[in-house]
Design an enzyme around this catalytic site. Structure first.
Site, PDB file in Angstrom:
ATOM      1  N   CYS A  23       0.841  -1.194   0.000  1.00  9.97           N
ATOM      2  CA  CYS A  23       0.000   0.000   0.000  1.00  9.97           C
ATOM      3  C   CYS A  23       0.874   1.240   0.000  1.00  9.97           C
ATOM      4  CB  CYS A  23      -0.953   0.009   1.196  1.00  9.97           C
ATOM      5  SG  CYS A  23      -0.101   0.100   2.785  1.00  9.97           S
ATOM      6  N   CYS A  26       3.506   1.691   2.614  1.00 10.36           N
ATOM      7  CA  CYS A  26       4.720   0.897   2.381  1.00 10.36           C
ATOM      8  C   CYS A  26       5.717   1.691   1.536  1.00 10.36           C
ATOM      9  CB  CYS A  26       4.387  -0.409   1.666  1.00 10.36           C
ATOM     10  SG  CYS A  26       3.399  -1.570   2.613  1.00 10.36           S
ATOM     11  N   ASP A 422       6.894  28.175 -32.870  1.00  6.03           N
ATOM     12  CA  ASP A 422       7.888  28.678 -33.805  1.00  6.03           C
ATOM     13  C   ASP A 422       7.358  28.365 -35.208  1.00  6.03           C
ATOM     14  OD1 ASP A 422      10.471  29.512 -34.851  1.00  6.03           O
ATOM     15  OD2 ASP A 422      10.828  27.384 -35.188  1.00  6.03           O
ATOM     16  N   ASP A 622      11.737  23.397 -32.666  1.00  6.97           N
ATOM     17  CA  ASP A 622      12.437  22.232 -33.211  1.00  6.97           C
ATOM     18  C   ASP A 622      13.435  21.641 -32.233  1.00  6.97           C
ATOM     19  OD1 ASP A 622      14.568  23.962 -33.239  1.00  6.97           O
ATOM     20  OD2 ASP A 622      14.581  24.243 -35.407  1.00  6.97           O
ATOM     21  N   ASP A 626      15.649  26.615 -30.772  1.00 10.73           N
ATOM     22  CA  ASP A 626      14.600  27.142 -29.905  1.00 10.73           C
ATOM     23  C   ASP A 626      14.785  26.724 -28.450  1.00 10.73           C
ATOM     24  OD1 ASP A 626      13.030  28.458 -31.899  1.00 10.73           O
ATOM     25  OD2 ASP A 626      12.404  26.495 -32.603  1.00 10.73           O
TER      26      ASP A 626
END
Length: 730
Positions: A23, A26, A422, A622, A626
């Site tokens: 769970c 844990c 862009d 790209d 950029d």
């Protein structure tokens, strides 16, 4: 505590497979145990994948981390080590045994509505329930004891306490009545609760294995062997032995063993597992090939350019693993709740026990109601809600060519309000093509193109390639050129069919003594549209014509912008092109907000400014020039071309240059976030509704056990419904 001052560059990442977690409490306890190891900077534990990712100094050994996990009461091993075999099969056997042993105990209850009374003798019930309790349920005692020994609790502790109380109450009642008639016993409650929990764990395990199928599917794409060519001799070798520069033969129907380029051969390749592109991609000598893609039709020889961890496929797997290993900020809240969940449930159970006794109920009734409280608690569902949704979403995205860097990026993407594109290479193809061809009075346009292609025959300039491509498309035979000479910054000159010609800028035309007057109107129109103009003339200055070059919009760009606007997002075009070119592209795509003439260094500033006025801003570029703008945005989308992947730059990488993938990524993020919140909602609702019902005696332990088992399974199954999602770009 982790040393947050450790330099990031000095840290290593280690992955551990964790065993025994049941769970959310844990996973929280394992995280704390790992974080206490000296030299550890951070530790993230994923309950759904049963993995831990640890960032630590190089001096921290895997053995030290494993020891820390084991001291916390769990098993651990390096993630690369082989797992213990047969776990799913063992779970199935244990479940089947529990069902067979529990059915006789519950059969009288099922037959009673039909007027049949077939209660088993008390001793037989004791034996059947005892086998279920202490053999098949032994795991709950072991795990619960380890948790209690470390001063905490988990789901297994609740199950062990609850079923032990029901079993013990029945055993004591049977002993007191011996050898007389047995009173009402609750052996079926303890056995059926354990059976239901085992059923829930089995179904949960199956569902979790489906959520990690994306990584397994990616890993399966790499073939085990390759046909390496040495001195013309073909030899089958493991892919691990390939080196950069090796030649490898790929037969039809085989997958690429590494990244590289086509050395020889022509054919088509199925790149859909990597890029999500459904159509085959033609390949010829010089074309790039990506490891894991499928050769469709003809033998190819590949020259290896990248192997092992440096291949696109390996980086994809690493990126998906990183995304699935991380935790979004919302999970931190869940972890804090999980840390106190079990102690709170134990306290509620004690209050229920005392309350029923004070209300005058018998001891058996009070104990059974307290048992119901212990059994219905659902810490497992809390722990699974977030990671299963993230695993399903990131895995599905990877199969569609969308790589999400981490869970934080997935969380942020669903809140995007503005998308900044862009232009060149993102919304457009990024390579020039011939868009206009005008001949001077008395000249022929086809002849202008033929002569221009001859002048550009030996050049690799992008404009030269565009001229040759246009001539080839029109089927024009290009004559040879001699004495070609490049004129830097102006153009080119050569002799074609006995005539000295020049092709280039207006300045070159003027230098040759030519006049642009006859075609000045066309040139001005092209310039206003942001097009590049090249003039063709004789060396004596007689103008023959002009060629206009421009970038073409990607076929899906307009549809992508339309889809984003339908989703309620603002779209901005940010470009270094002139105002005319930007306006024309914006009009063609349906973008109203245009920022033109921006230098690369200024793009990041413009994106940062938009963040102050436009909400959560995404930048799509790209991934190369950029990069500053991608970093300045709230989340960056790097649009890649298959092998040229800027995976380390942006939060989301698009494996093929299709703008529709931007809309798909945001849509999938939104849907994933809906599933995550639904999972958390149901996990909390099960407890908020179930605990009071059990406390007031409205649920017996068997119904409580069924609800608890169903809770975790339903949360995982809800996340898996994401697999029905279909993107626009598929």
């Amino acid at each position: 505590m982790p040393d947050t001052a450790l330099p990031v560059s000095d840290l290593n990442e280690l992955d551990l497979a964790i065993e025994g977690m049941t769970c959310a409490s844990c996973s929280t306890r394992v995280e704390k145990a790992l974080a206490r190891v000296p030299g550890v900077s951070a530790a993230i534990v994923n309950l759904a994948t049963e993995r831990a990712r640890v960032r630590a100094l190089p001096t921290v050994s895997p053995a030290a981390l494993v020891a820390a996990v084991e001291r916390a009461g769990y098993g651990a091993r390096p993630a690369a080590a082989p797992a213990k075999p047969g776990r799913p099969a063992r779970e199935a056997v244990h479940l089947a045994a529990a069902v067979i042993l529990s059915l006789p105990l519950i059969a009288p209850m099922l037959l009673m509505p039909f007027g049949l009374h077939a209660a088993l003798p008390g001793v037989v019930q004791l034996v059947l329930a005892g086998v279920v309790q202490f053999w098949l349920g032994a795991r709950f005692y072991v795990s619960g004891w380890k948790a209690a020994r470390n001063g905490s609790g988990n789901m297994d502790l609740l199950v062990a306490l609850g079923t032990s109380a029901a079993f013990g109450l029945s055993a004591v009642s049977l002993a007191r009545a011996w050898p007389g008639p047995a009173p009402h016993l609750y052996f079926e409650a303890s056995a059926v609760v354990i059976t239901l929990v085992l059923l829930g764990k089995y179904l949960e395990g199956r569902a979790k294995r489906q959520t990690v199928a994306a990584i397994a599917a990616l890993a399966a794409l790499r073939p085990a062997q390759a046909h390496r060519l040495r001195d013309g001799v073909e030899q089958d070798v493991p892919v691990e032995m390939l080196a950069v520069g090796d030649l490898v033969r790929i037969r039809p129907g085989e997958r690429m063993p590494a990244d590289g380029v086509v050395e020889s051969g022509e054919g088509s390749v199925d790149e859909s597992p990597i890029t999500g592109e459904s159509l085959p991609v033609a390949k010829a000598p010089g074309a790039t090939l990506t490891g894991g893609t499928l050769n469709n039709e003809a033998p190819l020889v590949l020259r290896v350019a990248a192997t092992g961890a440096e291949t696109v496929l390996a980086r994809m797997i690493r990126l998906v693993e990183n995304a699935q290993a991380g935790k979004p900020p919302i999970q931190r809240l869940v972890d804090r709740v999980a840390a106190v969940f079990v102690p709170v449930v134990l306290a509620i159970a004690l209050v229920v026990l005392a309350g029923w006794l004070l209300a005058g109920a018998s001891v058996p009734v009070a104990i059974i109601n307290a048992v119901s409280v212990l059994v219905i608690a659902c810490p497992c569902a809390l722990g699974l809600a977030t990671p299963t949704a993230i695993m399903a979403g990131t895995g599905l995205a990877a199969r569609h060519g969308i790589l999400i860097r981490d869970a934080a990026a997935l969380e942020q993407a669903h809140a995007i309000t503005t998308v900044v594109f862009d232009k060149t290479g993102t919304l457009t193809e990024g390579r020039p093509v011939v868009v206009a061809l005008d001949a001077a009075p008395g000249e022929d346009a086809g002849e202008v193109l033929r002569l221009a292609a001859a002048l550009q025959a030996g050049s690799e300039h992008p404009l030269a390639r565009a001229v040759r491509a246009e001539a080839a498309q029109r089927g024009i035979a290009v004559p040879p050129a001699t004495a070609a000479r490049t004129l830097p910054g102006r153009g080119v000159t050569a002799e074609v069919e006995g005539r000295r010609l020049v092709l280039g800028s207006a300045r070159l035309l003027a230098e040759a003594g030519g006049s642009a007057e006859a075609l000045q109107g066309a040139a001005d129109r092209l310039a206003a549209e942001g097009r590049t103009v090249a003039w063709l003339a004789t060396a004596e200055g007689r103008m023959l014509g002009l060629i206009g070059f421009g970038d073409t919009v990607r076929p899906t760009a307009a549809a992508a912008v339309h889809r984003l606007r339908q989703m309620g997002l603002s779209v901005v075009l940010l470009t270094g092109d002139n105002e005319g070119a930007a306006r024309q592209a914006g009009a063609a795509l349906g973008i109203d907000t245009i920022v033109a003439g921006v230098l690369p260094a200024e793009k990041a500033e413009r994106v940062a400014a938009l963040r102050g006025t436009r909400g959560v801003v995404a930048m799509v570029g790209d991934g190369v020039n950029d990069a500053p703008a991608l970093a300045a945005a709230d989340i960056g989308f790097a649009m890649a071309g298959g092998t040229d992947v800027a995976m380390e730059t942006a939060g989301i990488t698009l494996m093929r240059p299709d703008p529709l993938l931007v809309a798909d990524a945001i849509d999938l993020s939104r849907r994933t976030w809906v599933k995550l919140r639904q999972g958390l909602f149901w996990a909390f609702i099960y407890n908020l509704v179930g605990l009071p019902l059990a406390g007031f005696g409205l649920l017996n332990p068997m119904l409580a056990g069924a609800a608890m088992a169903f809770s975790s399974v339903s949360v995982v199954a809800n996340a898996l419904t994401l697999r029905r999602w279909k993107g626009l770009a598929t």
